[in-house]
Design a protein around this motif. Sequence first.
Motif, PDB file in Angstrom:
ATOM      1  N   ASN A 177       5.459  -0.520   0.655  1.00  0.00           N
ATOM      2  CA  ASN A 177       4.967  -0.693   2.125  1.00  0.00           C
ATOM      3  C   ASN A 177       4.485   0.677   2.713  1.00  0.00           C
ATOM      4  N   ALA A 178       4.012   0.395   4.024  1.00  0.00           N
ATOM      5  CA  ALA A 178       3.486   1.532   4.783  1.00  0.00           C
ATOM      6  C   ALA A 178       4.719   2.450   5.521  1.00  0.00           C
ATOM      7  N   ILE A 179       5.573   1.602   6.004  1.00  0.00           N
ATOM      8  CA  ILE A 179       6.615   2.456   6.647  1.00  0.00           C
ATOM      9  C   ILE A 179       7.389   3.507   5.928  1.00  0.00           C
ATOM     10  N   SER A 180       7.900   2.962   4.700  1.00  0.00           N
ATOM     11  CA  SER A 180       8.551   3.827   3.756  1.00  0.00           C
ATOM     12  C   SER A 180       7.712   4.975   3.541  1.00  0.00           C
ATOM     13  N   ASP A 226       0.713  -3.592   6.740  1.00  0.00           N
ATOM     14  CA  ASP A 226       2.162  -3.695   6.491  1.00  0.00           C
ATOM     15  C   ASP A 226       2.287  -2.963   4.990  1.00  0.00           C
ATOM     16  N   GLY A 227       1.680  -3.516   4.137  1.00  0.00           N
ATOM     17  CA  GLY A 227       1.984  -2.925   2.770  1.00  0.00           C
ATOM     18  C   GLY A 227       0.956  -3.511   1.516  1.00  0.00           C
ATOM     19  N   ASN A 238      -2.141  -6.080   1.320  1.00  0.00           N
ATOM     20  CA  ASN A 238      -1.605  -7.404   1.438  1.00  0.00           C
ATOM     21  C   ASN A 238      -2.145  -7.924   2.869  1.00  0.00           C
ATOM     22  N   GLY A 239      -2.891  -7.320   3.617  1.00  0.00           N
ATOM     23  CA  GLY A 239      -3.262  -7.795   4.796  1.00  0.00           C
ATOM     24  C   GLY A 239      -2.422  -8.092   5.710  1.00  0.00           C
TER      25      GLY A 239
END
Length: 375
Positions: A177-180, A226-227, A238-239
């Motif tokens: 995902n994006a945040i990691s 988000d990822g 994943n939208g």
Amino acid sequence: MHRWARRLWTTAGATACGVVLSLLATAVPTQAASPAVPTTARTRATAAVDAMMGFYDQETGRWQPESPWWQSGNALQALLDYMAKTGSRKYMSEVKNTIAVQRAPLEWWPQGGGEFRADSTDDTGWWALAMTRMYDLTRDQKYLDIAELDEAYMRDYWDDTCGGGIWWDIPAKSYKNAISIELYIKLAASLHNRIPGDKVYLAHALEAWQWFKDSGMINGDHLVNDGLNTQSGGCANNGGTTWTYNQGVVLGGLAELYKATGDKSLLTDARDIADAVIASPSLTQNGILTEPCQAVGDCNSDQAAFKGIFARNLGELDALLTGHPYRSYLRAQASSAYTTSRNSSHQYGLSWAGPFDQATIGRQESAVSLLTSVL
């Protein structure tokens, strides 16, 4: 306890606590009216920090201990950022207590061995970045050593699935995902900028940024979803929801990378994302930053903290830009939150457009980061 179970439990705890605090808050005006009302950006931030410390639990070293663990790492970051901006050391004993208690092996993930190594890479990333700020304040090498251990831990979960990237969920390895990856970029670049002669961390940060940029998570509107759909076996965007913190952390990461390299294209990429947030009708409504979940009223305890993370990182980017183009936007947020979303105890609600709804650590740490960003 598995992370998802913990999140469900902690969310329920935070909700219950929030209800009680909300009932208390209704007994006072939504704006402070005493002669001691803060009138400067510094005094407003200080009042918000003091209110945030009202959530602090000395025994656990956490803020509102029933709230998700990562939020205490983020509250620590918010407090350290305030201390760095103002020179205050009023709460340094609490800072040191938090680090001493929480660096121990985690009850739900003892296999991490402590030093903030958790069962999800993003949780580790929040605490690791706080350690780099603690190093900035103290110049004590032990804090940078912890951040280096955390970078290595996160890096262990980089593999060739989807061409690279870090797994978010360590036990299952089901989601990239994006945040990691954003936290990892910022951490690696931050370490490079604090370690003379480093080449390894810079290489890691640049590799991670290039993978993230090419991954498809930054969509055609320059917003970060988000990822990837790795949970379904794919590698496409994943939208998922364009949470504000996913737009924010990458800005701070690119700011650190720019300081490391002087590459102005990094600032251009960052500005594309920042400008997209300001232009987005779902993320900025009537000039005020808004979490997507606010429209339907179902923001959870995690999401309540997201906007402050965006403000923190936008402020870090703005500090590097000629003319400080985002300063007026940040000041508008701070003014609106102070005027419309604050109770007489200097606790802040979810919506920075108001009205005050309830007090939780997620809401308060978010406000502290916002108010610190304009100092």
